[in-house]
Design a protein around this motif. Sequence first.
Motif, mmCIF file in Angstrom:
data_model
loop_
_atom_site.group_PDB
_atom_site.id
_atom_site.type_symbol
_atom_site.label_atom_id
_atom_site.label_comp_id
_atom_site.label_asym_id
_atom_site.label_seq_id
_atom_site.Cartn_x
_atom_site.Cartn_y
_atom_site.Cartn_z
ATOM 1 N N PRO A 12 0.831 -1.214 0.000
ATOM 2 C CA PRO A 12 0.000 0.000 0.000
ATOM 3 C C PRO A 12 0.867 1.265 0.000
ATOM 4 N N VAL A 13 0.359 2.297 -0.641
ATOM 5 C CA VAL A 13 1.037 3.594 -0.676
ATOM 6 C C VAL A 13 0.212 4.551 0.180
ATOM 7 N N PRO A 14 0.810 5.099 1.244
ATOM 8 C CA PRO A 14 0.046 6.032 2.088
ATOM 9 C C PRO A 14 -0.512 7.197 1.263
ATOM 10 N N GLY A 15 -1.801 7.467 1.450
ATOM 11 C CA GLY A 15 -2.446 8.575 0.756
ATOM 12 C C GLY A 15 -2.891 8.266 -0.658
ATOM 13 N N SER A 16 -2.745 7.001 -1.094
ATOM 14 C CA SER A 16 -3.137 6.631 -2.450
ATOM 15 C C SER A 16 -3.988 5.367 -2.412
ATOM 16 N N PRO A 17 -5.060 5.328 -3.192
ATOM 17 C CA PRO A 17 -5.836 4.090 -3.288
ATOM 18 C C PRO A 17 -5.190 3.062 -4.225
#
Length: 194
Positions: free
Chosen positions: A45-50
């Motif tokens: 997962p990328v923080p701040g990105s879906p």
Amino acid sequence: MSTAVAPVRSGAVLADLLPASRVGDIALVVGGAALTGIAAQISVPVPGSPVPVSGQTFAALLVGTALGARRGFLALGLYAVAGVAGMPWFAQGASGYAMPSFGYILGMLLAATVVGALARRGADRTVLRTAGVMAAGSAIVYAVGVPYLALATGMSLGEAVAAGLVPFLIGDALKAALAMGALPTAWKLIGRRG
């Protein structure tokens, strides 16, 4: 035991070096879809990105390059259709089309076709050409994925670029470097055997 290899001809992609048959083509298409689905499970997962960082884009570009435009399109089409039908093999085990990152899957379908066509013209035979092919393929994925992300989430285009493009550039450069080593090396090894 014989390890005969077909002579390398211009206009060939790596898959063309295998004996031609309909069953072989089907196996390559199914294998390409499966490889993409397996690579998608390598996901962070990328923080701040879906949109997560995953191996599916790299696999899609390799599949397109190795199989050529037609088989690459069919492999990524099978990947997309099976995922929409419920097979949980999109990034993070997702399936369906109602997710903000589905545009990237559509972009991969188009990108696999384009990089396959470029590979048929010899664009995967040298390090520099392979870099260009990977850059072109990635640009196509983003050209479809980022606007889709904006529409699906209500983000502005600038926000979608910040969330769905910028965080992935370093990873894309690393993936391109892997391809720049792998594809030309495969052609050199085949050339020595042929």
